[in-house]
Design a protein around this motif. Structure first.
Motif, PDB file in Angstrom:
ATOM      1  N   SER A  35      59.433 -60.253 106.306  1.00 26.53           N
ATOM      2  CA  SER A  35      60.676 -59.619 106.773  1.00 26.53           C
ATOM      3  C   SER A  35      61.884 -60.535 106.654  1.00 26.53           C
ATOM      4  N   SER A  36      61.659 -61.832 106.474  1.00 30.78           N
ATOM      5  CA  SER A  36      62.780 -62.766 106.347  1.00 30.78           C
ATOM      6  C   SER A  36      63.309 -62.864 104.912  1.00 30.78           C
ATOM      7  N   LEU A  37      62.595 -62.276 103.953  1.00 30.82           N
ATOM      8  CA  LEU A  37      62.974 -62.415 102.543  1.00 30.82           C
ATOM      9  C   LEU A  37      64.327 -61.787 102.187  1.00 30.82           C
ATOM     10  N   PRO A  38      64.667 -60.579 102.683  1.00 28.39           N
ATOM     11  CA  PRO A  38      65.966 -59.995 102.306  1.00 28.39           C
ATOM     12  C   PRO A  38      67.160 -60.881 102.650  1.00 28.39           C
ATOM     13  N   SER A  39      67.095 -61.602 103.773  1.00 29.07           N
ATOM     14  CA  SER A  39      68.191 -62.509 104.133  1.00 29.07           C
ATOM     15  C   SER A  39      68.354 -63.610 103.095  1.00 29.07           C
ATOM     16  N   SER A  40      67.244 -64.041 102.512  1.00 30.13           N
ATOM     17  CA  SER A  40      67.291 -65.096 101.496  1.00 30.13           C
ATOM     18  C   SER A  40      68.023 -64.636 100.244  1.00 30.13           C
ATOM     19  N   LEU A  41      67.962 -63.333  99.945  1.00 31.77           N
ATOM     20  CA  LEU A  41      68.656 -62.811  98.767  1.00 31.77           C
ATOM     21  C   LEU A  41      70.168 -62.933  98.914  1.00 31.77           C
ATOM     22  N   LEU A  42      70.667 -62.847 100.156  1.00 28.86           N
ATOM     23  CA  LEU A  42      72.096 -63.020 100.383  1.00 28.86           C
ATOM     24  C   LEU A  42      72.539 -64.424  99.981  1.00 28.86           C
ATOM     25  N   LEU A  43      71.695 -65.402 100.271  1.00 30.41           N
ATOM     26  CA  LEU A  43      72.019 -66.788  99.902  1.00 30.41           C
ATOM     27  C   LEU A  43      72.017 -66.963  98.387  1.00 30.41           C
ATOM     28  N   LEU A  44      71.106 -66.272  97.727  1.00 32.34           N
ATOM     29  CA  LEU A  44      70.947 -66.412  96.279  1.00 32.34           C
ATOM     30  C   LEU A  44      72.185 -65.957  95.518  1.00 32.34           C
ATOM     31  N   PHE A  45      72.827 -64.866  95.996  1.00 35.83           N
ATOM     32  CA  PHE A  45      73.966 -64.292  95.265  1.00 35.83           C
ATOM     33  C   PHE A  45      75.312 -64.595  95.921  1.00 35.83           C
ATOM     34  N   TYR A  46      75.308 -65.503  96.878  1.00 33.31           N
ATOM     35  CA  TYR A  46      76.533 -65.778  97.636  1.00 33.31           C
ATOM     36  C   TYR A  46      77.679 -66.271  96.752  1.00 33.31           C
ATOM     37  N   ARG A  47      77.385 -67.095  95.768  1.00 36.94           N
ATOM     38  CA  ARG A  47      78.422 -67.737  94.955  1.00 36.94           C
ATOM     39  C   ARG A  47      79.310 -66.726  94.220  1.00 36.94           C
ATOM     40  N   VAL A  48      78.786 -65.547  93.929  1.00 32.10           N
ATOM     41  CA  VAL A  48      79.573 -64.574  93.159  1.00 32.10           C
ATOM     42  C   VAL A  48      80.320 -63.590  94.050  1.00 32.10           C
TER      43      VAL A  48
END
Length: 495
Positions: A184-197
């Protein structure tokens, strides 16, 4: 004269460019954050009973696992709102995503009860930044279609609840609650992945005087959407509104006043801190809206999460006041099924919101759904058969989903850009108090054989919330967003 006709605001630019590919990308990013928050909240329905069984917890200790998350959200919603209003929307949601993903993942490895509730409280602090993402997305939407697209944004919450219910149904019986926390914590990690754009809100940039940066963002929107910016110079809404009020013979005086007020407002905005932001929310122009919103957010959170918990509690044998030892492991399987089915009630709620929010307006839509929710819960004052109980809770959840969706559209529209995320964040914090209390009512009273008292309390809170919606001072349907409290729009509407 030429200068007057060659000005445009952020709202006018967004309307001219329309809703296109750029906003779809922003929607996808913000929506992922909403999915993340929904999943972290929904898992509480599954993790609490599982941990209670594994560690031999009391019902109060089980309720605390839920309550500490809301307690963390209370702190986070207020804090991240201030951070994003002072330092930018992007800084606000990158911090919240980091806290949520890290604390959520490590809570899967909690060795004991104390460490678990500590980590879940930190997750709550991170989840409190949800209003930052909703306000960020709102500030990219053209005014005519704002209601519809905010409803679409809210649908991501529903997707998150269904995904979590489905995930729990498969993971819990096979791998256990720790794996559910980790996944359940994985979706939050996706926010970090695409933050730069991710771009900063042009409305926020314009308010802070960074008009060149705001123009750059608007040009990027125009390029991706395949449209063009209006010709002229970008100005804030406040400048335009003051210009519209001007009298030709007073132009020189007003131009001077405008510069002074603009500088003063910029100075105020740059120095807004926690206490001063809160005082601004309680200023004469905003206090009525603020206090009523606090009650409605409290009622929404109390009712929504209460109905989610009641779905499992009333179909788990407690509604008949049977002893816990008579409940077999199969009852937990039924809980997964019931909560999974009930999660689909949010889709009709979203569709109803989309259909009525821009036709009936925010106020009438919310109040009608609150009162209809009361009607669905009335029969549950007394014990009902399992099928009827699930059906009534299904209907109640449709209504409360609709009110939750619409209030998250209305609240950001009420506040000016200078305190928008702070205003929504504080209101959301008040709502978390409802989330803290609701497990005591939905779980504690029902398990203590006080179903009637529990349902009556829900009825009172929901009905009173509907009354508060009726008392909101103004309707926001179709209105442009304002940038500051000094805007004539706020002066007129607070009367």
């Amino acid at each position: 004269m030429g200068d007057e006709t060659s000005r445009y605001t952020v709202d006018e630019a967004l309307v001219a460019m329309g809703f296109g590919k750029f906003q779809i990308l922003v929607l996808a990013y913000a929506g992922m954050g909403w999915v993340s928050e929904a999943m972290e909240m929904m898992l509480l329905s599954f993790v609490g009973p599982a941990v209670q069984s594994a560690w031999g917890l009391s019902s109060n200790e089980e309720s605390l696992i839920t309550s500490v998350v809301f307690g963390g959200m209370l702190v986070g919603a207020y804090s991240w709102g201030i951070v994003s209003d002072k330092h930018g929307r992007r800084k606000g949601f990158i911090i919240t995503a980091t806290v949520t993903s890290v604390a959520g993942f490590f809570s899967a490895f909690a060795p004991n009860y104390l460490s678990l509730i500590t980590l879940r409280c930190l997750v709550g602090v991170g989840l409190g930044g949800g209003p930052v993402l909703s306000s960020w997305f709102l500030e990219f939407i053209p005014a005519p279609s704002r209601g519809t697209w905010m409803v679409v944004f809210s649908a991501f919450w529903t997707i998150g609840t269904i995904l979590e219910a489905l995930l729990a149904w498969f993971v819990m019986p096979r791998l256990g609650w720790r794996w559910l926390l980790a996944f359940s914590s994985l979706p939050s990690s996706l926010l970090l992945l695409f933050y730069r754009v991710t771009p900063e809100s042009p409305r926020y940039l314009c308010l802070k005087g960074r008009t060149s940066d705001a123009v750059s963002v608007l040009e990027k929107i125009a390029r991706i959407n395949g449209t063009k910016l209006p010709s002229g110079i970008l100005v804030s809404d406040n400048q335009v509104e003051l210009g519209e009020k001007s009298i030709p013979s007073e132009d020189a005086h007003l131009l001077s006043s405008r510069r002074t007020e603009s500088a003063t407002q910029k100075e105020i905005d740059s120095n807004l801190g926690g206490i001063s932001s809160l005082l601004l929310l309680l200023s004469p122009k905003l206090i009525r809206s603020t206090l009523l919103l606090w009650v409605v957010f409290f009622g929404n959170a109390f009712s929504y999460y209460g109905i989610v918990l009641l779905t499992s509690e009333l179909n788990n044998g407690y509604s008949k006041c049977t002893q816990k030892k008579l409940q077999s492991q199969n009852s937990h399987d039924v809980n997964y099924r019931d909560i999974f089915i009930a999660s689909f009630a949010e889709f009709p709620g979203i569709l109803i919101s989309a259909a009525i929010v821009d036709k009936l307006g925010r106020k009438l839509s919310m109040s009608a759904m609150f009162f209809l929710c009361c009607i669905f819960l009335v029969p549950l004052v007394f014990h009902q058969p399992e099928g009827l109980t699930t059906g009534l809770l299904f209907g109640a959840r449709i209504c409360i989903t609709a009110t939750f969706t619409i209030v998250y559209i209305y609240a950001p529209e009420v506040y000016p850009t200078s305190v928008r995320t702070t205003g929504v964040g504080v209101a959301s914090s008040i709502g978390r108090i409802g989330g803290i209390i609701c497990p005591l009512v939905a779980v504690g009273l029902v398990q203590g054989c006080h179903q009637t008292v529990s349902i009556v309390l829900f009825e009172i809170v929901i009905f009173f919330s509907g009354i508060c919606v009726v008392l909101f001072p103004f309707e926001t349907k179709g209105r442009n967003l304002s940038d500051s409290v000094s805007s004539p729009r706020h002066i007129n509407e607070s009367v």
